[in-house]
Design an enzyme around this catalytic site. Structure first.
Site, PDB file in Angstrom:
ATOM      1  CG  HIS A  37      -1.885  -1.092   1.326  1.00 40.21           C
ATOM      2  ND1 HIS A  37      -1.826  -2.056   2.311  1.00 40.21           N
ATOM      3  CD2 HIS A  37      -2.962  -1.394   0.565  1.00 40.21           C
ATOM      4  CE1 HIS A  37      -2.821  -2.900   2.147  1.00 40.21           C
ATOM      5  NE2 HIS A  37      -3.522  -2.535   1.086  1.00 40.21           N
ATOM      6  N   GLY A 146      -2.261  -1.960  -7.098  1.00 37.82           N
ATOM      7  CA  GLY A 146      -1.107  -2.852  -7.169  1.00 37.82           C
ATOM      8  C   GLY A 146      -1.326  -3.989  -8.139  1.00 37.82           C
ATOM      9  CD  GLN A 152      -9.147  -4.522  -6.751  1.00 35.79           C
ATOM     10  OE1 GLN A 152      -9.995  -4.952  -5.995  1.00 35.79           O
ATOM     11  NE2 GLN A 152      -8.038  -3.934  -6.324  1.00 35.79           N
TER      12      GLN A 152
END
EC number: 6.3.2.1
Length: 282
Positions: A37, A146, A152
């Site tokens: 993150h 990421g 996704q």
């Protein structure tokens, strides 16, 4: 740094920044932040302002999945955000995001029904719906994801294009532990024995990647070798091993140029994912 949980207050702050012609970078997360993150936050610093959202989205969890036990530590996350130059943490409640009588969803008829979408029914409906809401609230110029969540990324890119959203998607590399396990908030679920067993994921990923780079073009052979590697670990239960086109998620019959090798594996009760991406073969 501000911590904002109210949608109206968040919208008002974005209005101020937009009127000042400040660029906004956005990092959507479910919290329990790790170096993966934080690498997205670092990339987002190319903007004037950085917003990171923390929202464990109930809509993307299935009935037997880990919504209740998903790791949460807002105090720890806040400290990390302060240390890494985040301007705002946006952390709304589920009641704010999905008020009574909420009934509007974002569905996708391709890409989202394969790989994780096939084994986690309704997952990407939840992902797309919450991201559309977050994009409308934060109104970023650039949004950062990421590569570990490769499907996704493809789904979000497709949604942005389909719905003519005025923002750019930036995809950042997978961040790994020293022993090569891909960073994930769910790694915290693993006990010592399982943590060691989880290394089989990256071993299988690097094996598949090397086979492609060394000239193997038959996906069936590569998948078989990757599965053999995974099954060397007794604690590993394979969900899927697949070689697909990175834009469409369609399984490949032969590798021509681009390939995404994606796996999902249960280590004990914990479902982990990993992948390799080759965008242009030599």
């Amino acid at each position: 740094m501000q911590l904002i949980s109210d949608i109206q207050a968040m919208s008002e702050q974005i209005d101020k920044w937009r009127k000042q012609n400040l660029s906004i970078g956005f990092v959507p997360t479910m919290g329990y932040l790790h170096e993966g993150h934080l690498s997205l936050v670092k990339a987002a610093k190319e903007n004037d302002k950085v917003v990171l959202s923390i929202f464990v989205n109930p809509m993307q969890f299935g009935p037997k999945e880990d919504l209740a036990s998903y790791p949460r530590d807002l105090k720890r996350d806040t400290k990390l955000c302060e240390e890494n130059g985040v301007d705002i943490i946006f952390s709304p409640t589920a009641e704010q995001m999905y008020p009574q009588n909420f009934s509007t969803y974002v569905d996708m008829n391709s890409i989202s029904d394969k790989l994780c979408g096939a084994s986690r029914k309704g997952h990407f409906r939840g992902v797309c719906t919450v991201l559309m809401k977050l994009f409308n609230i934060v109104r970023p110029h650039n949004v950062y994801f990421g590569q570990k969540d490769a499907q996704q990324c493809a789904v979000v890119k497709h949604m942005i294009e389909d719905l003519n959203l005025n923002l750019k998607l930036k995809i950042c590399p997978i961040i790994r532990e020293e022993d090569k396990l891909a960073k994930s908030s769910r790694n915290v679920y693993l006990n010592e024995k399982e943590r060691k067993a989880a290394l089989v994921l990256s071993k299988a990923i690097f094996l598949g990647e090397n086979l492609v780079k060394n000239g193997q073009r038959n996906p069936k052979i590569i998948i078989e070798e990757m599965k053999k590697e995974l099954l060397k670990e007794k604690l590993a239960k394979i969900d899927y091993v697949s070689l697909v086109h990175p834009k469409t998620m369609q399984e490949l019959e032969w590798i021509e140029n681009e390939v995404l090798g994606a796996i999902a594996v249960f280590i004990g009760k914990t479902r982990l994912i990993d992948n390799f991406l080759i965008q242009e073969l030599q």
